[in-house]
Design a protein around this motif. Structure first.
Motif, PDB file in Angstrom:
ATOM      1  N   TYR A  14      -6.010  -0.416  -9.154  1.00 33.12           N
ATOM      2  CA  TYR A  14      -5.484  -1.300  -8.115  1.00 33.12           C
ATOM      3  C   TYR A  14      -5.981  -0.935  -6.720  1.00 33.12           C
ATOM      4  O   TYR A  14      -5.813  -1.713  -5.785  1.00 33.12           O
ATOM      5  CB  TYR A  14      -3.957  -1.299  -8.146  1.00 33.12           C
ATOM      6  N   SER A  15      -6.580   0.242  -6.557  1.00 30.71           N
ATOM      7  CA  SER A  15      -7.066   0.644  -5.243  1.00 30.71           C
ATOM      8  C   SER A  15      -8.116  -0.331  -4.711  1.00 30.71           C
ATOM      9  O   SER A  15      -8.327  -0.416  -3.509  1.00 30.71           O
ATOM     10  CB  SER A  15      -7.612   2.068  -5.279  1.00 30.71           C
TER      11      SER A  15
ATOM     12  N   LEU B  83     -14.285  -8.972  -2.814  1.00 29.25           N
ATOM     13  CA  LEU B  83     -13.708  -8.196  -3.898  1.00 29.25           C
ATOM     14  C   LEU B  83     -14.697  -7.127  -4.327  1.00 29.25           C
ATOM     15  O   LEU B  83     -15.795  -7.443  -4.793  1.00 29.25           O
ATOM     16  CB  LEU B  83     -13.365  -9.116  -5.070  1.00 29.25           C
ATOM     17  N   PRO B  84     -14.341  -5.855  -4.135  1.00 33.69           N
ATOM     18  CA  PRO B  84     -15.294  -4.770  -4.415  1.00 33.69           C
ATOM     19  C   PRO B  84     -15.345  -4.377  -5.892  1.00 33.69           C
ATOM     20  O   PRO B  84     -14.769  -3.386  -6.308  1.00 33.69           O
ATOM     21  CB  PRO B  84     -14.759  -3.617  -3.556  1.00 33.69           C
TER      22      PRO B  84
ATOM     23  N   LEU C 191       0.841  -1.199   0.000  1.00 35.92           N
ATOM     24  CA  LEU C 191       0.000   0.000   0.000  1.00 35.92           C
ATOM     25  C   LEU C 191       0.872   1.243   0.000  1.00 35.92           C
ATOM     26  O   LEU C 191       1.996   1.196   0.488  1.00 35.92           O
ATOM     27  CB  LEU C 191      -0.897   0.002   1.239  1.00 35.92           C
ATOM     28  N   PRO C 192       0.435   2.364  -0.513  1.00 41.52           N
ATOM     29  CA  PRO C 192      -0.911   2.619  -1.044  1.00 41.52           C
ATOM     30  C   PRO C 192      -1.026   2.228  -2.517  1.00 41.52           C
ATOM     31  O   PRO C 192      -0.068   2.321  -3.264  1.00 41.52           O
ATOM     32  CB  PRO C 192      -1.059   4.123  -0.882  1.00 41.52           C
ATOM     33  N   PHE C 193      -2.204   1.771  -2.887  1.00 43.38           N
ATOM     34  CA  PHE C 193      -2.515   1.485  -4.276  1.00 43.38           C
ATOM     35  C   PHE C 193      -3.317   2.642  -4.846  1.00 43.38           C
ATOM     36  O   PHE C 193      -4.063   3.296  -4.128  1.00 43.38           O
ATOM     37  CB  PHE C 193      -3.331   0.204  -4.419  1.00 43.38           C
ATOM     38  N   ALA C 194      -3.194   2.872  -6.127  1.00 40.93           N
ATOM     39  CA  ALA C 194      -3.943   3.948  -6.780  1.00 40.93           C
ATOM     40  C   ALA C 194      -4.642   3.398  -8.008  1.00 40.93           C
ATOM     41  O   ALA C 194      -4.314   2.327  -8.502  1.00 40.93           O
ATOM     42  CB  ALA C 194      -2.994   5.080  -7.167  1.00 40.93           C
TER      43      ALA C 194
END
Length: 91
Positions: free
Chosen positions: A32-33, A66-67, A26-29
């Protein structure tokens, strides 16, 4: 490092330093967020000792949803597996 307080993100950082490999953290952007929640999950057992023989299986304490809009995917019994690596020798 003690578990189960460690998160996937902390374990990836530990493994990266131990074996000298680049692992996602992290952080992912952007696209990949959506994976950020996976890296916040906690580890359910103590981490292996760096001297333990491979393979290592590090189980996670939680399931993960998984969103993806319009899809409900639940992933259960997740673990991190390390099968072939050598620790970096520190001088």
């Amino acid at each position: 490092m003690s578990s189960p307080a460690e998160t996937v993100n902390a374990v990836m950082s530990w493994l990266g330093g131990l074996f000298g490999i680049v692992l996602p953290q992290l952080p992912f952007a952007g696209v990949y967020s959506r994976l950020a929640g996976l890296f916040d999950l906690t580890v359910s057992e103590p981490l292996p000792s760096p001297g333990d023989p491979l393979p290592w299986t590090i189980p996670l304490a939680e399931s993960w949803i998984l969103p993806i809009p319009g899809i409900a995917v639940s992933i259960e019994a997740i673990s991190i597996e390390l099968r072939n690596a050598r620790p970096v020798r520190r001088r």
